[in-house]
Design an enzyme around this catalytic site. Structure first.
Site, mmCIF file in Angstrom:
data_model
loop_
_atom_site.group_PDB
_atom_site.id
_atom_site.type_symbol
_atom_site.label_atom_id
_atom_site.label_comp_id
_atom_site.label_asym_id
_atom_site.label_seq_id
_atom_site.Cartn_x
_atom_site.Cartn_y
_atom_site.Cartn_z
ATOM 1 N N LYS A 1 35.254 -50.250 31.127
ATOM 2 C CA LYS A 1 34.667 -49.098 31.188
ATOM 3 C C LYS A 1 35.359 -48.129 30.899
ATOM 4 O O LYS A 1 36.222 -47.801 32.076
ATOM 5 C CB LYS A 1 33.482 -48.516 31.737
ATOM 6 C CG LYS A 1 32.726 -47.776 31.368
ATOM 7 C CD LYS A 1 31.344 -47.301 32.545
ATOM 8 C CE LYS A 1 30.714 -46.723 31.766
ATOM 9 N NZ LYS A 1 29.265 -46.594 32.287
ATOM 10 N N GLY B 1 30.966 -52.313 23.083
ATOM 11 C CA GLY B 1 30.063 -51.729 23.819
ATOM 12 C C GLY B 1 30.475 -49.970 23.113
ATOM 13 O O GLY B 1 31.874 -50.054 23.962
ATOM 14 N N ASP C 1 17.731 -47.488 36.256
ATOM 15 C CA ASP C 1 18.026 -47.064 34.337
ATOM 16 C C ASP C 1 17.562 -48.704 34.059
ATOM 17 O O ASP C 1 18.745 -48.524 33.294
ATOM 18 C CB ASP C 1 19.109 -46.323 33.948
ATOM 19 C CG ASP C 1 19.334 -45.576 32.834
ATOM 20 O OD1 ASP C 1 18.676 -45.828 32.328
ATOM 21 O OD2 ASP C 1 20.614 -46.148 31.448
ATOM 22 N N GLY D 1 28.918 -45.412 24.364
ATOM 23 C CA GLY D 1 28.092 -44.394 24.380
ATOM 24 C C GLY D 1 29.086 -42.752 24.618
ATOM 25 O O GLY D 1 29.531 -43.041 24.059
ATOM 26 N N GLY D 2 27.779 -42.786 24.554
ATOM 27 C CA GLY D 2 28.505 -40.579 24.962
ATOM 28 C C GLY D 2 29.700 -40.516 25.629
ATOM 29 O O GLY D 2 30.044 -39.668 25.050
ATOM 30 N N MET D 3 28.958 -41.319 26.966
ATOM 31 C CA MET D 3 30.546 -40.894 27.780
ATOM 32 C C MET D 3 31.371 -41.608 27.464
ATOM 33 O O MET D 3 32.838 -41.285 28.372
ATOM 34 C CB MET D 3 29.980 -40.700 29.109
ATOM 35 C CG MET D 3 28.669 -39.815 28.756
ATOM 36 S SD MET D 3 29.043 -38.386 29.601
ATOM 37 C CE MET D 3 29.954 -38.460 30.810
ATOM 38 N N GLY D 4 31.280 -43.154 26.921
ATOM 39 C CA GLY D 4 32.329 -43.449 27.127
ATOM 40 C C GLY D 4 32.525 -44.739 26.041
ATOM 41 O O GLY D 4 31.669 -44.780 25.614
ATOM 42 N N GLN D 5 33.086 -45.582 26.070
ATOM 43 C CA GLN D 5 34.038 -47.108 25.620
ATOM 44 C C GLN D 5 33.687 -48.212 26.753
ATOM 45 O O GLN D 5 34.609 -48.594 27.855
ATOM 46 C CB GLN D 5 34.506 -46.888 24.772
ATOM 47 C CG GLN D 5 35.543 -48.135 23.599
ATOM 48 C CD GLN D 5 34.360 -48.586 22.826
ATOM 49 O OE1 GLN D 5 33.996 -47.172 22.080
ATOM 50 N NE2 GLN D 5 33.707 -49.313 22.268
ATOM 51 N N VAL D 6 33.434 -49.336 26.330
ATOM 52 C CA VAL D 6 32.995 -50.910 27.313
ATOM 53 C C VAL D 6 34.166 -51.421 26.685
ATOM 54 O O VAL D 6 33.754 -51.507 24.995
ATOM 55 C CB VAL D 6 32.286 -51.252 27.473
ATOM 56 C CG1 VAL D 6 32.278 -52.322 28.375
ATOM 57 C CG2 VAL D 6 31.537 -50.240 27.764
#
Length: 402
Positions: A45, A24, A138, A26-31
């Site tokens: 993460k 996965g 969230d 997102g804008g802030m990081g990678q998983v």
């Protein structure tokens, strides 16, 4: 769950965790899918180097502190973290399965019974979070993972301590997922109360039962207007009629009009018991219906599975890799060895009648077993597999979008 190979720019190890693939981003990081030195799978993460600054580290450190404080059977647990590393990272329990968003997108909405079971499970989990003085803030379908032991809640990156007006965001900044956000959160009100998670859970259950969220709009400004407008009712179309009163109450515009989580659990139990089942039976049916076996290394490495001749299913039967798991999983547990069982027809495309029939018989989830007899499939792979992985990484880099 799709696992993409690592790109040449990705790290192969962080804090002792071997990284095996991407699960996965997102804008802030990678998983990443990772593995501890002792062989424990983990979701690792990592904050992208391009966005690492003092505020990002502070926010990441807050997430780690939240994960240290929160616990529960339905919470993906923190395993390790290093907020001072370059880049900062944290490792949490890896839940093998689809998130609710992908499951509904692939298989269609859940029946009323299974949605009520999901509601009872998640409401109880959130109640545990609230007892620890925390709010999730969230909760959304993508943050509910449907694992082999039942659903779990993930991503406490926006969690805060209840009754606190302190935030790392700028004044009047709204954080969260708009489509699952209650009006008071959309308005930027502080402090928030546990009712925000009740509303978000209502949105999650509506999505589980109908395939859509309470408000839908192509324009973010129109969406926010719908959410904060007290005259615009949430769209409950497609949800089973018996869930209507509960969903209406959970999605009430005013926070004080929403039921407490223990009342949500009680109402979900009432719906389940009205169908002649105990809540534990409904939980098993939910897990059986949503959990699916995943072949992590096979998917990651893209290698053949011919050398693995059989697996032991939870009903004790041996099944070859070429045999559909659905056939073996439906074979009677007491069938004499060697007796040929009649084939089970493949399931039809999901629809409401099919979901109703899925509730008719609970089946234990099919869980891959380690072929060495240890009871667990090892993620550690051979030297040849590592060579294959390296070749895949190099080939994948040419077409990767990241």
């Amino acid at each position: 769950m799709h696992i993409a190979p690592l790109s040449p720019e990705d790290p192969t190890e962080l804090g002792g965790y071997e990284l095996l693939g991407r699960i996965g981003h997102g804008g802030m990081g990678q998983v990443y899918l990772g593995e501890s030195p002792g062989g424990e799978p983990a979701a690792v993460k990592v904050i992208k180097p391009s966005v690492v600054d003092s505020q990002t580290r502070q926010r990441f450190a807050q997430e780690v502190e939240i994960l240290k404080a929160v616990w529960g059977a339905r919470i993906a647990a923190l395993m390790d973290a290093d907020v001072e590393a370059d880049p900062p990272w944290l490792a949490t329990e890896y839940v093998e399965g689809l998130d609710l968003s992908r499951h509904v997108g692939t298989h269609g909405p859940l029946s009323a019974l299974l949605t009520a079971s999901l509601g009872a499970t998640l409401a109880e989990a959130l109640a545990t979070v609230h007892k620890q003085g925390l709010l999730h803030r969230d909760l959304k379908p993508a943050n509910v993972l449907l694992g082999p032991n039942g659903p779990k809640i993930i991503d406490f990156g926006l969690a805060v301590f209840a009754e606190s007006s302190v935030s790392l965001t700028s004044p009047n900044t709204v954080v969260g997922t708009p489509s699952c956000m209650p009006p008071e959160q959309a308005n930027g009100e502080r402090p928030l109360t546990p009712a925000v998670d009740v509303y978000a859970l209502g949105a999650v259950l509506l999505f589980a039962a109908s395939g859509h969220l309470p408000y839908r709009a192509d324009n973010i400004h129109v969406l926010f207007h719908q959410i904060i407008d007290p005259t615009t009712a949430p769209d409950l179309s497609g949800a089973p009629e018996e869930l209507g009163p509960l969903l209406t109450a959970m999605l009430a515009h005013q926070a004080q009009d929403r039921p407490p989580l223990d009342d949500v659990v009680r109402q979900c139990r009432t719906l389940i018991e009205a169908q002649g089942l105990k809540v534990a039976q409904a939980r098993r049916r939910l897990t059986s219906y949503t959990a699916a076996p995943a072949h992590l290394l096979d998917e990651l490495l893209g290698g053949p599975r011919s050398e693995a001749s059989s697996q032991t299913l939870s009903n004790g039967q041996q099944v070859s890799d070429s045999q559909p798991l659905s056939e073996a999983a439906n074979a009677p547990a007491d069938a004499p060895p060697g007796r040929q069982q009649p084939p089970v027809p493949p399931p039809a495309a999901p629809s409401r009648p099919d979901r109703a029939s899925a509730d008719a018989a609970a089946r234990p989830p099919v869980r891959p077993q380690d072929r060495s007899g240890t009871g667990r499939r090892s993620l550690r792979h051979s030297a040849q597999a590592r060579i294959t992985a390296q070749r895949l990484r190099e080939a994948y880099a040419a077409s990767a979008s990241f």
